[in-house]
Design a protein around this motif. Structure first.
Motif, PDB file in Angstrom:
ATOM      1  N   MET B 446     -27.166 -37.347  -2.388  1.00 47.43           N
ATOM      2  CA  MET B 446     -27.455 -38.961  -2.416  1.00 47.43           C
ATOM      3  C   MET B 446     -26.244 -39.453  -2.211  1.00 47.43           C
ATOM      4  O   MET B 446     -25.828 -40.696  -2.367  1.00 47.43           O
ATOM      5  CB  MET B 446     -27.811 -39.405  -3.942  1.00 47.43           C
ATOM      6  CG  MET B 446     -29.173 -38.732  -4.109  1.00 47.43           C
ATOM      7  SD  MET B 446     -29.756 -39.245  -5.690  1.00 47.43           S
ATOM      8  CE  MET B 446     -31.558 -39.240  -5.729  1.00 47.43           C
ATOM      9  N   PHE B 447     -24.860 -38.674  -1.912  1.00 46.08           N
ATOM     10  CA  PHE B 447     -23.486 -39.208  -1.890  1.00 46.08           C
ATOM     11  C   PHE B 447     -22.763 -38.828  -0.831  1.00 46.08           C
ATOM     12  O   PHE B 447     -22.772 -37.703  -0.226  1.00 46.08           O
ATOM     13  CB  PHE B 447     -22.800 -38.435  -3.307  1.00 46.08           C
ATOM     14  CG  PHE B 447     -23.619 -38.614  -4.447  1.00 46.08           C
ATOM     15  CD1 PHE B 447     -23.977 -39.921  -5.080  1.00 46.08           C
ATOM     16  CD2 PHE B 447     -24.242 -37.524  -5.142  1.00 46.08           C
ATOM     17  CE1 PHE B 447     -24.795 -39.929  -6.405  1.00 46.08           C
ATOM     18  CE2 PHE B 447     -24.908 -37.621  -6.178  1.00 46.08           C
ATOM     19  CZ  PHE B 447     -25.296 -38.721  -6.920  1.00 46.08           C
ATOM     20  N   LEU B 482     -20.008 -51.470  -6.865  1.00 45.62           N
ATOM     21  CA  LEU B 482     -19.549 -50.459  -8.116  1.00 45.62           C
ATOM     22  C   LEU B 482     -19.899 -49.147  -7.378  1.00 45.62           C
ATOM     23  O   LEU B 482     -21.159 -48.494  -6.872  1.00 45.62           O
ATOM     24  CB  LEU B 482     -20.691 -50.439  -9.296  1.00 45.62           C
ATOM     25  CG  LEU B 482     -20.459 -49.677 -10.223  1.00 45.62           C
ATOM     26  CD1 LEU B 482     -19.269 -50.144 -11.117  1.00 45.62           C
ATOM     27  CD2 LEU B 482     -21.315 -49.774 -11.401  1.00 45.62           C
ATOM     28  N   VAL B 483     -18.653 -48.275  -7.276  1.00 41.70           N
ATOM     29  CA  VAL B 483     -18.712 -46.928  -6.869  1.00 41.70           C
ATOM     30  C   VAL B 483     -18.122 -46.145  -7.983  1.00 41.70           C
ATOM     31  O   VAL B 483     -17.924 -46.674  -9.064  1.00 41.70           O
ATOM     32  CB  VAL B 483     -17.747 -46.658  -5.521  1.00 41.70           C
ATOM     33  CG1 VAL B 483     -18.213 -47.759  -4.590  1.00 41.70           C
ATOM     34  CG2 VAL B 483     -16.314 -46.957  -5.996  1.00 41.70           C
ATOM     35  N   ALA B 484     -18.273 -44.828  -7.784  1.00 40.41           N
ATOM     36  CA  ALA B 484     -17.801 -43.979  -8.892  1.00 40.41           C
ATOM     37  C   ALA B 484     -16.487 -43.273  -8.642  1.00 40.41           C
ATOM     38  O   ALA B 484     -16.129 -42.652  -7.602  1.00 40.41           O
ATOM     39  CB  ALA B 484     -18.985 -42.794  -8.864  1.00 40.41           C
ATOM     40  N   PRO B 485     -15.470 -43.369  -9.524  1.00 42.92           N
ATOM     41  CA  PRO B 485     -14.189 -43.099  -9.266  1.00 42.92           C
ATOM     42  C   PRO B 485     -14.035 -41.519  -9.212  1.00 42.92           C
ATOM     43  O   PRO B 485     -14.711 -40.965 -10.122  1.00 42.92           O
ATOM     44  CB  PRO B 485     -13.009 -43.671 -10.316  1.00 42.92           C
ATOM     45  CG  PRO B 485     -14.257 -44.077 -11.299  1.00 42.92           C
ATOM     46  CD  PRO B 485     -15.606 -44.032 -10.728  1.00 42.92           C
ATOM     47  N   TRP B 487     -11.858 -39.227 -10.201  1.00 50.36           N
ATOM     48  CA  TRP B 487     -11.107 -38.324 -11.315  1.00 50.36           C
ATOM     49  C   TRP B 487     -12.400 -37.993 -12.216  1.00 50.36           C
ATOM     50  O   TRP B 487     -12.271 -37.013 -12.922  1.00 50.36           O
ATOM     51  CB  TRP B 487     -10.001 -39.015 -12.159  1.00 50.36           C
ATOM     52  CG  TRP B 487     -10.487 -40.244 -12.842  1.00 50.36           C
ATOM     53  CD1 TRP B 487     -10.585 -41.658 -12.288  1.00 50.36           C
ATOM     54  CD2 TRP B 487     -11.230 -40.452 -14.148  1.00 50.36           C
ATOM     55  NE1 TRP B 487     -10.993 -42.431 -13.174  1.00 50.36           N
ATOM     56  CE2 TRP B 487     -11.495 -41.715 -14.231  1.00 50.36           C
ATOM     57  CE3 TRP B 487     -11.624 -39.459 -15.068  1.00 50.36           C
ATOM     58  CZ2 TRP B 487     -12.215 -42.083 -15.448  1.00 50.36           C
ATOM     59  CZ3 TRP B 487     -12.297 -39.874 -16.157  1.00 50.36           C
ATOM     60  CH2 TRP B 487     -12.519 -41.359 -16.322  1.00 50.36           C
ATOM     61  N   MET B 488     -13.390 -38.795 -12.406  1.00 49.27           N
ATOM     62  CA  MET B 488     -14.501 -38.662 -13.249  1.00 49.27           C
ATOM     63  C   MET B 488     -15.125 -37.033 -13.020  1.00 49.27           C
ATOM     64  O   MET B 488     -15.699 -36.319 -13.817  1.00 49.27           O
ATOM     65  CB  MET B 488     -15.706 -39.322 -12.973  1.00 49.27           C
ATOM     66  CG  MET B 488     -15.727 -40.533 -13.781  1.00 49.27           C
ATOM     67  SD  MET B 488     -16.841 -41.937 -13.426  1.00 49.27           S
ATOM     68  CE  MET B 488     -18.310 -40.746 -13.700  1.00 49.27           C
ATOM     69  N   ARG B 506     -17.165 -41.459  -5.030  1.00 50.51           N
ATOM     70  CA  ARG B 506     -18.334 -41.020  -4.639  1.00 50.51           C
ATOM     71  C   ARG B 506     -19.088 -42.519  -4.402  1.00 50.51           C
ATOM     72  O   ARG B 506     -19.251 -42.981  -5.202  1.00 50.51           O
ATOM     73  CB  ARG B 506     -18.964 -40.242  -5.793  1.00 50.51           C
ATOM     74  CG  ARG B 506     -20.099 -39.214  -5.282  1.00 50.51           C
ATOM     75  CD  ARG B 506     -20.828 -38.768  -6.556  1.00 50.51           C
ATOM     76  NE  ARG B 506     -21.470 -39.838  -7.195  1.00 50.51           N
ATOM     77  CZ  ARG B 506     -22.405 -39.592  -8.380  1.00 50.51           C
ATOM     78  NH1 ARG B 506     -22.532 -38.560  -8.722  1.00 50.51           N
ATOM     79  NH2 ARG B 506     -22.856 -40.654  -9.023  1.00 50.51           N
ATOM     80  N   ILE B 507     -19.608 -42.329  -3.403  1.00 54.66           N
ATOM     81  CA  ILE B 507     -20.542 -43.441  -2.968  1.00 54.66           C
ATOM     82  C   ILE B 507     -21.952 -42.952  -2.836  1.00 54.66           C
ATOM     83  O   ILE B 507     -22.230 -42.049  -1.968  1.00 54.66           O
ATOM     84  CB  ILE B 507     -19.952 -44.128  -1.548  1.00 54.66           C
ATOM     85  CG1 ILE B 507     -18.484 -44.893  -1.801  1.00 54.66           C
ATOM     86  CG2 ILE B 507     -20.906 -45.370  -1.457  1.00 54.66           C
ATOM     87  CD1 ILE B 507     -18.128 -45.821  -0.912  1.00 54.66           C
ATOM     88  N   SER B 508     -22.806 -43.689  -3.539  1.00 54.69           N
ATOM     89  CA  SER B 508     -24.024 -43.398  -3.311  1.00 54.69           C
ATOM     90  C   SER B 508     -24.977 -44.222  -2.526  1.00 54.69           C
ATOM     91  O   SER B 508     -24.794 -45.372  -2.437  1.00 54.69           O
ATOM     92  CB  SER B 508     -24.786 -43.403  -4.867  1.00 54.69           C
ATOM     93  OG  SER B 508     -26.484 -43.683  -4.811  1.00 54.69           O
TER      94      SER B 508
END
Lengths: 535, 535
Positions: B446-447, B482-485, B487-488, B506-508
């Motif tokens: 999905m990413f 809203l994307v996911a950074p 380092w997570m 990471r972009i969904s």
């Protein structure tokens, strides 16, 4: 009054396990800061697209809240009530409700949300229902208590164990207790210090004695700081702690800084005293009253005494709705809740959304008073079952009734059951009678706890009581009556007291039909007769 | 070929944690010996009476299996397919099914069973479905493998951690991995040794290097014996391990006695190579074929290489049915299954019965081939979404396409995205271009994993890459994207390599509408322009 997060009297460094202390907030918390901003374009999470959820709508036929009468079976079968309840009882009456993928009205429960990843707190709608219910029924003694859903009390207890205990710790538990609760702690090297149980349940006197006299060196571990207790319909002994006893226990826990884990699945299966069949026709039922009056008659939860926030209450829908929904909730202070939440985030995550949606929509359809009405009917049903089973035992065995002086059931009405054995006396023609077992009528729950006397068994003294207990248990099972052997419930699996002659069986009256109960009691009497002559 | 319980080459004393070793079979096992005897009078268990379950019947409208076309959006919108899929797509087509409290036919799924306490293995019907599906799709290399339900892969992984690792152990994981998997192990003092990821995913070369060169003293712990890996649609990098690589990894795990935990939520979101929009109209879709042919095109699971029984595969219904059902299953050798079962018995118990019943009845209604048909449509849908998002990125940014020589994406088609910045060149009139980020088209999941270059940022060198990464992330969030950074997702949270100039996001593409995707990409470009001039 607010605890302001955590009561000052509770030392968190003392309570939180190493595991809980090392548990950082999930990185998702960061995303959550923005996730619920209106208009946000969601490119962060790994959520599937709801249009690909294959459930379009779910329609439920639910029983109506007054499906079960709040008056005893004997009254229902007699006089003016008879025709009414017979008519009513003949066919299930249902109320329909539906949950659709996309809601008709904002705030409605919908499948697009229900079937998506949810938060570990549980759905907003269900949490609000549990919150309002807790407020109304248990009335916690402080303000900022929190409600957090879990997937049943076994999951709840398991999360408490990893959050609040370390490997090798001692905890406190009733000397007879729920076996699964012990199975949960044993693998972590946690030992249970058994606290004496009497007719009510946990003994405050013994609790103080154990805590005050705790010897670290002798026990090989620190004084326990977690008490696991089943205060209502104590499993397996069936007692219920009075408000006074709860206050005593609470005060002791304050003194010794102990967290009280109140596992309370049988709270709504509280029952009136057993009265013989003949008088039940005319005796009033505590369930036959209005909702608020009914709630007032229930014993208070530990939450009502909990001015410090040291109680973690476990509620479950298993006994009041159905176990298969795997749903219940914690009530505790916000700091404890935060830590239990984190534990859930990396294990069960949210409880099943379908279960949550079905239970929430059922309770919304029923309305708050409707659910209490349902609980009144349920309480009466289990009371009828208990009463019928005790009637059968009393009819099959010769029973003598007395008020016990024995420590275990002190002050309770005890039924001693005798069996005729051997041949009749030449003088009187009467059969010799052997005292087989004793019991008290449980005050809540699903079980009768039978204390068996093995001292008249031919092999008594040659074989251990545990062996005899299992031997009789197996004979009963072969004769197609399955009961639960007592040793399973012992918190102290290692020590058998000297001179012990008593075994135990826990008998459930929750599922068997009335005719199976009758057949079961007949078989028990038959099997015991031959067991007592077993050489 | 049978493992005969446990492969001799697997040393259980090496693998099972102290906690798992101390976990005795539940006392309920004893009762189970007799519980299912026909005719048995049930006076043992604490099961509520099913007549008190308030759900009488549940009726479901489910989507039909061919709700989604197995051909690309571009082909659906063109030529002969157009009218057909437009008609079809305009309205949901559903198939009804019902689950009643008491079954119409023996063996039917019923609510009396579903809503009762269930076993931790999961319902018979659903297990049989998962068993047959595993057999058909994954074809495990040995015979006596077992299927065991769990409440989602997070629960599954959590149970594996407490069953197979001890406090302070090291495990192996991809250098970029699912954050929740790390959150699960961290509280237990377990550290992840990061294994290099390339365009496919886990590097076999690096895996061997780490295992062969393990220095107990330096690492402060024994060589890891558990590998946590996401082999398909690797989260977050989007790669998929080839059969050859899987064989290599498996052989290394045999050599070093490592258990492979195959967390595989995206297995059915495998996608064909990305082809530019223009050519998609005529390119064939791998989903547009029959069921068996479709399955043959999927990469094999580790189970297919697992002649020793050292793979624990985690399947979930979260991405193929819905996450809210909280359902999935383990596939592993019988000894591992027995231990994972015991862990479940004292925590989650059974998964939610309503979720199990709804999913099982859906799959029964759909039939086995129908579910595969559903998966084909689903795969195409996510492929359409990926393709559309990449189209948008390529349209908005100046992208250069090349085959990477860089270690990380070696051999993959890489898109380098440039932004025009500053003022136009006096000579050519063209704007200066800055290389902003690179990506490859994910092969499953999905990413999209964007590698960002921060070396042209004015504050590069003064602020850490992590700081810049979070700064841009927050700017995007404020602009409502809203994307996911990145380092997570780092397995190695402590070490930042020297000379690092790359950040990640990471972009969904799973949930946003096509118009929101467009708006999102436009905003990303705008925010980056001002970010690059940020002083």
């Amino acid at each position: 009054m607010s605890t302001g997060g955590l009561p000052k009297s509770i030392d968190l460094s003392h309570h939180l396990s190493d595991v809980a202390n090392a548990r950082l907030p999930s990185p998702l918390k960061l995303l959550a800061k923005y996730a619920y901003t209106p208009g946000m374009i969601p490119l962060a999470g790994g959520m599937p697209n709801p249009s690909y959820f294959p459930f379009s709508a779910i329609h439920v036929d639910a029983l109506v809240t007054n499906s079960f009468a709040p008056i005893s079976l004997e009254r229902r079968q007699s006089g003016t009530f008879s025709w009414l309840w017979n008519m009513f009882g003949s066919k299930e009456k249902t109320v329909p409700f539906a949950v659709k993928k996309y809601p008709d009205h904002p705030g409605d429960i919908d499948l697009a949300t229900t079937l998506q990843y949810g938060t570990a707190e549980g759905s907003i709608q269900l949490r609000e229902i549990c919150q309002a219910f807790t407020e109304r029924v248990y009335q916690p003694a402080y303000e900022d208590w929190k409600v957090l859903l879990h997937t049943g009390n076994t999951d709840g207890w398991s999360r408490i164990v990893t959050t609040f205990t370390n490997h090798g710790d001692w905890i406190l538990a009733e000397e007879w207790t729920y076996p699964s609760a012990l199975s949960t702690v044993q693998p972590w090297g946690i030992k249970a210090a058994p606290v004496t149980v009497d007719g009510e349940g946990l003994s405050a006197v013994d609790l103080r004695k154990i805590l005050a006299g705790w010897d670290e060196a002798e026990r090989g571990g620190k004084r326990p700081h977690v008490l696991y207790t089943i205060p209502v319909g104590q499993n397996p002994t069936g007692g219920t702690l009075s408000a006074q006893r709860k206050q005593e226990v609470y005060n002791i826990c304050v003194e010794f800084d102990v967290i009280i884990v109140e596992d309370d699945p049988y709270y709504f299966l509280q029952m009136p005293h057993y009265v013989p069949k003949e008088t039940r026709k005319t005796s009033a039922s505590p369930f036959d009253t209005d909702e608020d009056n009914y709630l007032r008659k229930l014993v208070p939860s530990y939450l009502k005494f909990d001015w410090q926030g040291r109680v973690i209450r476990l509620d479950t829908f298993s006994k009041t709705i159905a176990p298969g929904v795997r749903l219940g909730w914690f009530t505790c202070n916000p700091t404890f809740a935060e830590n239990l939440l984190r534990q859930g985030q990396t294990s069960t995550q949210a409880p099943c959304g379908l279960g949550q949606a079905m239970v929430a929509q059922l309770l919304i359809t029923w309305k708050p008073d409707g659910y209490i009405r349902w609980l009144r009917g349920l309480g009466q049903q289990y009371t009828d079952r208990r009463d019928h089973f005790i009637d059968l035992l009393r009819a099959k065995f010769h029973t003598l009734t007395s008020v016990s002086e024995h420590n275990f059931w002190k002050g309770c009405t005890v039924y001693d059951a005798y069996l005729e054995t051997g041949s009749p006396s030449e003088k009187t023609g009467a059969f010799e009678k052997v005292k087989c077992f004793s019991f008290v009528a449980p005050s809540a729950g699903m079980f009768i706890w039978l204390k068996f006397y093995f001292d008249s068994h031919p092999k008594f003294g040659k074989k251990s009581v545990e062996t005899l207990e299992m031997h009789l248990w197996e004979e009963l099972a072969k004769a197609e009556v399955l009961v639960a052997p007592g040793w399973m419930f012992s918190a102290d699996q290692e020590n058998t007291p000297d001179g012990k002659y008593e075994g135990h069986y826990r008998i459930s009256f929750s599922t068997a039909t009335f005719s199976d109960m009758k057949r079961g009691v007949d078989i028990i009497a038959e099997v015991m007769k031959s067991f007592l002559h077993d050489d």
